[in-house]
Write a protein that holds these residues in place. Structure first.
Motif, PDB file in Angstrom:
ATOM      1  N   ARG A 160      -0.686  34.164 -12.345  1.00 25.84           N
ATOM      2  CA  ARG A 160      -0.985  35.152 -13.715  1.00 25.84           C
ATOM      3  C   ARG A 160      -1.982  34.156 -14.518  1.00 25.84           C
ATOM      4  O   ARG A 160      -1.405  32.829 -14.816  1.00 25.84           O
ATOM      5  CB  ARG A 160       0.281  35.556 -14.483  1.00 25.84           C
ATOM      6  CG  ARG A 160       0.958  36.518 -13.765  1.00 25.84           C
ATOM      7  CD  ARG A 160       2.213  36.605 -14.472  1.00 25.84           C
ATOM      8  NE  ARG A 160       1.992  37.009 -15.848  1.00 25.84           N
ATOM      9  CZ  ARG A 160       2.428  37.828 -16.574  1.00 25.84           C
ATOM     10  NH1 ARG A 160       3.423  38.675 -16.081  1.00 25.84           N
ATOM     11  NH2 ARG A 160       2.208  38.054 -17.740  1.00 25.84           N
ATOM     12  N   GLU A 161      -2.866  34.604 -15.205  1.00 23.01           N
ATOM     13  CA  GLU A 161      -3.547  33.602 -16.222  1.00 23.01           C
ATOM     14  C   GLU A 161      -2.725  33.089 -17.175  1.00 23.01           C
ATOM     15  O   GLU A 161      -3.072  31.839 -17.233  1.00 23.01           O
ATOM     16  CB  GLU A 161      -4.609  34.404 -16.644  1.00 23.01           C
ATOM     17  CG  GLU A 161      -6.150  33.793 -17.152  1.00 23.01           C
ATOM     18  CD  GLU A 161      -6.977  34.994 -17.726  1.00 23.01           C
ATOM     19  OE1 GLU A 161      -7.300  35.932 -16.932  1.00 23.01           O
ATOM     20  OE2 GLU A 161      -7.731  34.401 -18.738  1.00 23.01           O
ATOM     21  N   ASP A 162      -1.881  33.830 -17.762  1.00 27.38           N
ATOM     22  CA  ASP A 162      -1.424  33.209 -18.919  1.00 27.38           C
ATOM     23  C   ASP A 162      -0.233  32.044 -18.398  1.00 27.38           C
ATOM     24  O   ASP A 162      -0.169  31.205 -18.829  1.00 27.38           O
ATOM     25  CB  ASP A 162      -0.462  34.227 -19.783  1.00 27.38           C
ATOM     26  CG  ASP A 162       0.022  35.371 -18.757  1.00 27.38           C
ATOM     27  OD1 ASP A 162       0.457  35.131 -17.806  1.00 27.38           O
ATOM     28  OD2 ASP A 162       0.072  36.663 -19.482  1.00 27.38           O
ATOM     29  N   HIS A 164      -0.487  30.438 -15.670  1.00 23.20           N
ATOM     30  CA  HIS A 164      -1.220  29.525 -15.158  1.00 23.20           C
ATOM     31  C   HIS A 164      -1.493  28.394 -16.116  1.00 23.20           C
ATOM     32  O   HIS A 164      -1.423  27.338 -15.981  1.00 23.20           O
ATOM     33  CB  HIS A 164      -2.450  29.981 -14.164  1.00 23.20           C
ATOM     34  CG  HIS A 164      -3.076  29.129 -13.446  1.00 23.20           C
ATOM     35  ND1 HIS A 164      -2.409  28.542 -12.356  1.00 23.20           N
ATOM     36  CD2 HIS A 164      -4.401  28.388 -13.699  1.00 23.20           C
ATOM     37  CE1 HIS A 164      -3.513  27.696 -11.878  1.00 23.20           C
ATOM     38  NE2 HIS A 164      -4.409  27.714 -12.606  1.00 23.20           N
ATOM     39  N   LYS A 165      -2.223  28.984 -17.302  1.00 19.26           N
ATOM     40  CA  LYS A 165      -2.561  28.046 -18.412  1.00 19.26           C
ATOM     41  C   LYS A 165      -1.450  27.495 -18.911  1.00 19.26           C
ATOM     42  O   LYS A 165      -1.492  26.200 -19.236  1.00 19.26           O
ATOM     43  CB  LYS A 165      -3.176  28.968 -19.361  1.00 19.26           C
ATOM     44  CG  LYS A 165      -4.021  28.430 -20.301  1.00 19.26           C
ATOM     45  CD  LYS A 165      -5.143  29.202 -21.088  1.00 19.26           C
ATOM     46  CE  LYS A 165      -5.901  28.479 -22.175  1.00 19.26           C
ATOM     47  NZ  LYS A 165      -5.552  26.852 -22.235  1.00 19.26           N
TER      48      LYS A 165
END
Lengths: 307, 307
Positions: A160-162, A164-165
């Motif tokens: 997931r982008e969030d 992952h970030k």
């Protein structure tokens, strides 16, 4: 008993109605098949929209997806508004750069009541199923948890982008936040949802529902996402904290004035996402109606929804 | 009532007895403080050793840490042998390069019975508390799970060497495997453990118990690890799959012969880890006893433990 069946419009008509103002349908062919089956059997689709009772004051941005749920309801399908009183205690990590503080039970119950009152401005209270995910998650046993958690890998969730970030930036992700998408997905299993709605930012969570239904032996739900609405500035997403929002509780004149202040471009966007005016009619207005008149009509329509 | 108190040896004597054959104590000063308090109050320490009922056939390698539990028992402390019938369904990820297949309830119950019979070759059945972590984990509510999982971050758990390696190598780690260290840690909370024992490979899990006890408002347990025993070859760790193990069910002659085959160096190692002979006595034997005689004595001692 065929005469007792609800009569649904043709599948093509339904699809046109549902596709308006949607961002993505995963997958359209599956939605078509489900609509066909529903029409043939007279059995309405079960359409799920979940919201955590976190921000009790809705603004127009929240109503985009609610209106999509209404569209299904207009067509005779079963609108299920799911209040995430269990997930609310976890806190949706979507788009967050830090762990959300959990809500207390009291806050959640209070917010849930406010929510119900507000969503019935859009949805028909007589036809809406209101449910709470604590109904099944509250009874979840420790074995149920282990089984649910065994169905996903850490990497799949960290993609997931969030997440992952945050992971890359070495910002803490609490282990319980990994539960959120799994529980939201399991809600679809518990509700036997045919369709789940959400903003485009919810896509990951919605897809988990598809996977989990399959792995619990159900047909996968169709995922239908709606765009994130821009605020009055036409640039940033509508949000109270950006000061570009129209709250659905604002007085009529306030609301009317704010809508009149938006650009012509945003006006058409709002027509698409905040009204039930159909695409063909919007196209005709673009050609035939003076923008000032169209904007007044839009403002009147939106004010009428809430007052 | 002081005359009813068990009388513990002096703290220094206890420490010497306990430190023999231990790899690491976190922290020795805390252990000393706990022993002092226990002696002053007459209240034995609660010493926990958990094992998942996965491999029902114990070999001498497993007895190293069991013997350490026995040492606490010898001193008058409470030995708690915890059978992880709940964690067994998750599968300990320690040192694993892939997800363990979960055990069925039947396998677990069968293995647990076998375990009990075997550990009582070392421990005194009259004085040993046998417990099962399903006793509290089975009653864990969904809220309890969320609260427990909120106490750790994903990164903290992925720091574990085995997880880290799997994550880097893009080998799947199931989300439920993250539960394992948390549940093992919570077991210490449920048992109010003063000390937890484990092999050096368990250090991460054991330290989670320290953290969780603190965060649930308890004093942290002392962690005492024991070395991983080398097998007959003196190189690799003792393991059935390496063919260098001595099972505790092997016939006396078989066992005797295998022990006689080890190197002199390994013999002293086995004296340290597989007997109750004290360090000073081992040192004296090294000086005064012929190695062949010492090895025969060792073989007799070990055979006598199990036959």
């Amino acid at each position: 008993m065929a005469f007792l069946m609800p009569t649904f419009p043709s599948v093509d008509e339904q699809l046109t109605y549902l596709k308006k103002g949607s961002a993505e349908i995963i997958r359209e062919a599956e939605l078509r098949a489900k609509l066909e089956k529903s029409r043939a059997t007279g059995k309405p689709l079960r359409v799920k929209l979940g919201m955590d009772p976190t921000a009790p004051d809705l603004h127009l941005g929240h109503t985009v997806v609610l209106r999509k749920l209404k569209h299904f309801q207009d067509l005779g399908h079963t609108a299920i508004f799911l209040i995430g009183d269990f997930t609310g205690m976890i806190g949706d990590p979507t788009g967050r750069s830090a762990t959300r503080p959990p809500l207390t039970r009291e806050q959640i119950e209070e917010n849930a009541e406010t929510y119900k009152a507000q969503v019935f401005k859009i949805l028909d209270p007589q036809k809406t199923v209101i449910d709470f995910n604590r109904r099944w998650m509250g009874d979840f046993t420790s074995d149920d948890f282990v089984r649910l958690m065994a169905k996903y890998t850490v990497s799949q969730l960290l993609e997931r982008e969030d997440f992952h970030k945050r992971f890359q930036d070495e910002k803490p992700i609490s282990v319980h936040e990994l539960l959120y998408p799994l529980v939201q997905g399991y809600d679809s299993v518990a509700l036997e949802a045919d369709v789940e709605l959400g903003g485009t930012d919810q896509k990951f969570n919605l897809l988990v529902g598809r996977e989990l239904q399959r792995s619990y032996g159900q047909e996968s739900q169709v995922v239908l996402t709606t765009p994130i609405l821009e605020g009055l500035d036409g640039v940033q997403k509508m949000s109270k904290s950006f000061g570009n929002a129209i709250g659905i509780h604002e007085p009529p004149l306030e609301m009317y004035g704010k809508i009149m202040s938006i650009s012509d471009e945003m006006m058409w966007r709002y027509y698409e996402l905040l009204t039930d005016v159909q695409v063909a009619d919007i196209e005709r207005m673009k050609r035939e109606t003076h923008p000032m008149q169209a904007k007044k009509d839009l403002a009147r329509r939106i004010v009428a929804d809430f007052h």
